[in-house]
Design a protein around this motif. Structure first.
Motif, PDB file in Angstrom:
ATOM      1  N   MET A 181       0.850  -1.190   0.000  1.00 13.60           N
ATOM      2  CA  MET A 181       0.000   0.000   0.000  1.00 13.60           C
ATOM      3  C   MET A 181       0.882   1.236   0.000  1.00 13.60           C
ATOM      4  O   MET A 181       1.914   1.272   0.674  1.00 13.60           O
ATOM      5  CB  MET A 181      -0.903  -0.007   1.235  1.00 13.60           C
ATOM      6  CG  MET A 181      -1.903   1.139   1.251  1.00 13.60           C
ATOM      7  SD  MET A 181      -3.019   1.046   2.681  1.00 13.60           S
ATOM      8  CE  MET A 181      -1.931   1.631   3.972  1.00 13.60           C
ATOM      9  N   ALA A 182       0.458   2.191  -0.770  1.00 10.47           N
ATOM     10  CA  ALA A 182       1.217   3.442  -0.815  1.00 10.47           C
ATOM     11  C   ALA A 182       1.227   4.118   0.544  1.00 10.47           C
ATOM     12  O   ALA A 182       0.253   4.055   1.286  1.00 10.47           O
ATOM     13  CB  ALA A 182       0.578   4.372  -1.828  1.00 10.47           C
ATOM     14  N   THR A 183       2.342   4.708   0.880  1.00  9.21           N
ATOM     15  CA  THR A 183       2.469   5.430   2.145  1.00  9.21           C
ATOM     16  C   THR A 183       2.734   6.906   1.859  1.00  9.21           C
ATOM     17  O   THR A 183       3.824   7.245   1.429  1.00  9.21           O
ATOM     18  CB  THR A 183       3.621   4.862   2.989  1.00  9.21           C
ATOM     19  OG1 THR A 183       3.425   3.471   3.160  1.00  9.21           O
ATOM     20  CG2 THR A 183       3.685   5.543   4.334  1.00  9.21           C
ATOM     21  N   PRO A 184       1.720   7.745   2.036  1.00  7.45           N
ATOM     22  CA  PRO A 184       1.922   9.170   1.758  1.00  7.45           C
ATOM     23  C   PRO A 184       3.084   9.718   2.587  1.00  7.45           C
ATOM     24  O   PRO A 184       3.233   9.287   3.741  1.00  7.45           O
ATOM     25  CB  PRO A 184       0.596   9.801   2.170  1.00  7.45           C
ATOM     26  CG  PRO A 184      -0.372   8.662   2.136  1.00  7.45           C
ATOM     27  CD  PRO A 184       0.394   7.457   2.515  1.00  7.45           C
ATOM     28  N   PRO A 185       3.880  10.650   2.085  1.00  7.00           N
ATOM     29  CA  PRO A 185       3.685  11.300   0.781  1.00  7.00           C
ATOM     30  C   PRO A 185       4.466  10.639  -0.341  1.00  7.00           C
ATOM     31  O   PRO A 185       4.623  11.237  -1.389  1.00  7.00           O
ATOM     32  CB  PRO A 185       4.228  12.696   1.041  1.00  7.00           C
ATOM     33  CG  PRO A 185       5.364  12.457   1.981  1.00  7.00           C
ATOM     34  CD  PRO A 185       4.940  11.303   2.843  1.00  7.00           C
ATOM     35  N   THR A 213      -2.856   2.752  -5.910  1.00  8.56           N
ATOM     36  CA  THR A 213      -4.216   3.223  -5.692  1.00  8.56           C
ATOM     37  C   THR A 213      -4.328   3.814  -4.294  1.00  8.56           C
ATOM     38  O   THR A 213      -3.939   3.173  -3.312  1.00  8.56           O
ATOM     39  CB  THR A 213      -5.220   2.067  -5.831  1.00  8.56           C
ATOM     40  OG1 THR A 213      -5.109   1.524  -7.142  1.00  8.56           O
ATOM     41  CG2 THR A 213      -6.641   2.551  -5.601  1.00  8.56           C
ATOM     42  N   LEU A 214      -4.845   5.032  -4.222  1.00 13.42           N
ATOM     43  CA  LEU A 214      -5.008   5.665  -2.920  1.00 13.42           C
ATOM     44  C   LEU A 214      -6.319   5.230  -2.288  1.00 13.42           C
ATOM     45  O   LEU A 214      -7.353   5.172  -2.959  1.00 13.42           O
ATOM     46  CB  LEU A 214      -4.983   7.191  -3.065  1.00 13.42           C
ATOM     47  CG  LEU A 214      -3.674   7.778  -3.590  1.00 13.42           C
ATOM     48  CD1 LEU A 214      -3.802   9.289  -3.737  1.00 13.42           C
ATOM     49  CD2 LEU A 214      -2.530   7.461  -2.654  1.00 13.42           C
ATOM     50  N   ALA A 262      -9.080   6.452   3.110  1.00 14.38           N
ATOM     51  CA  ALA A 262      -8.418   6.950   4.317  1.00 14.38           C
ATOM     52  C   ALA A 262      -7.239   7.854   3.967  1.00 14.38           C
ATOM     53  O   ALA A 262      -7.009   8.884   4.616  1.00 14.38           O
ATOM     54  CB  ALA A 262      -7.954   5.774   5.174  1.00 14.38           C
ATOM     55  N   GLN A 263      -6.509   7.459   2.943  1.00 17.59           N
ATOM     56  CA  GLN A 263      -5.381   8.295   2.524  1.00 17.59           C
ATOM     57  C   GLN A 263      -5.858   9.600   1.894  1.00 17.59           C
ATOM     58  O   GLN A 263      -5.323  10.671   2.185  1.00 17.59           O
ATOM     59  CB  GLN A 263      -4.501   7.512   1.540  1.00 17.59           C
ATOM     60  CG  GLN A 263      -3.734   6.385   2.209  1.00 17.59           C
ATOM     61  CD  GLN A 263      -3.088   5.461   1.207  1.00 17.59           C
ATOM     62  OE1 GLN A 263      -3.571   5.289   0.091  1.00 17.59           O
ATOM     63  NE2 GLN A 263      -1.985   4.844   1.608  1.00 17.59           N
ATOM     64  N   MET A 264      -6.864   9.508   1.034  1.00 18.65           N
ATOM     65  CA  MET A 264      -7.378  10.731   0.412  1.00 18.65           C
ATOM     66  C   MET A 264      -7.930  11.692   1.463  1.00 18.65           C
ATOM     67  O   MET A 264      -7.833  12.904   1.332  1.00 18.65           O
ATOM     68  CB  MET A 264      -8.482  10.379  -0.598  1.00 18.65           C
ATOM     69  CG  MET A 264      -7.981   9.636  -1.819  1.00 18.65           C
ATOM     70  SD  MET A 264      -6.859  10.626  -2.824  1.00 18.65           S
ATOM     71  CE  MET A 264      -7.992  11.838  -3.501  1.00 18.65           C
TER      72      MET A 264
END
Lengths: 180, 42
Positions: free
Chosen positions: A1-5, A12-13, A16-18
């Motif tokens: 899973m992507a980890t902002p930033p 895919t965001l 919760a991230q958005m």
């Protein structure tokens, strides 16, 4: 899973991230010589706090830059309802002074043919309670810190921007909603 | 002589319209300025 930033291509965001996105553009205007600007529907119930970023210059001359809150396209011009104070420091020749006002508009900046950068944060403009304001401005002559509030218990959805000398204004104003 | 112009933006739709001020709007604008003293540090 992507980890902002930090994101990878194609990631895919999640919702919760958005939902962690801190600021969202809610309005803007590009000024190409207009004397006044009315921004409608830039404040909604989606955000409590808004940052207003001014990038304004004139074609010739200088003037004080004014802002009023509005609802339904009608600015509130109640005398003495915009109460503010601040301190400016000039440069390169240092001169400093306090200033304040209780006027029918917020006045915290001036502009000339050189661009002025100003930012204010308005808190709860869309709620029917007084609206605090805090901000700064900088141009080639001075920097300023300012704070105050608009004392009317009105829910506003817009801004009205004008100046003290009916100068044509160039540049932009951007409004960002700040997430709680 | 050209009249000053105003721009009105609907931030929901992004539609912006620039028009000349009417005589009534110009009079109101001038009254606004008269009621709005210049900043002391302008």
């Amino acid at each position: 899973m992507a980890t902002p930033p930090t994101f990878s291509v194609g990631a895919t965001l999640t919702a919760a991230q958005m939902n962690q996105i801190g600021m969202w553009k809610t309005g803007s205007v590009t000024l190409t010589g207009q004397t006044t600007a009315q921004l409608n529907n830039c404040f909604t119930s989606d955000f409590d706090k808004y940052k207003v970023i001014y990038n304004i210059r004139s074609g010739s001359g200088s003037a004080s830059l004014y802002t009023r809150l509005s609802v339904g396209g009608v600015p509130n011009s109640t005398a003495g309802s915009y109460i503010y104070g601040g301190r400016y420091v000039g440069f390169p020749t240092v001169g400093a002074a306090d200033f304040n006002g209780a006027d029918p508009q917020f006045g915290f900046s001036f502009f000339s043919t050189s661009p002025t950068a100003a930012e204010i944060v308005l808190t709860n403009p869309y709620s029917a309670i007084p609206t605090p304001m805090s901000g700064t401005f900088m141009n080639v002559n001075a920097g300023c810190f300012v704070g105050g509030y608009h004392n009317q218990s009105t829910a506003y959805d817009g801004l009205y921007i004008y100046n003290s000398s009916s100068l044509a204004m160039y540049g932009s104003v951007t409004i960002l909603g700040i997430r709680n | 002589m050209e009249k000053p112009t105003k721009i009105v933006v609907d931030c929901l739709t992004g539609i912006a319209e620039t028009t000349e001020m009417t005589d009534e709007e110009l009079a109101e604008h001038e009254a606004n300025i008269a009621d709005s003293p210049s900043l002391s540090f302008e």
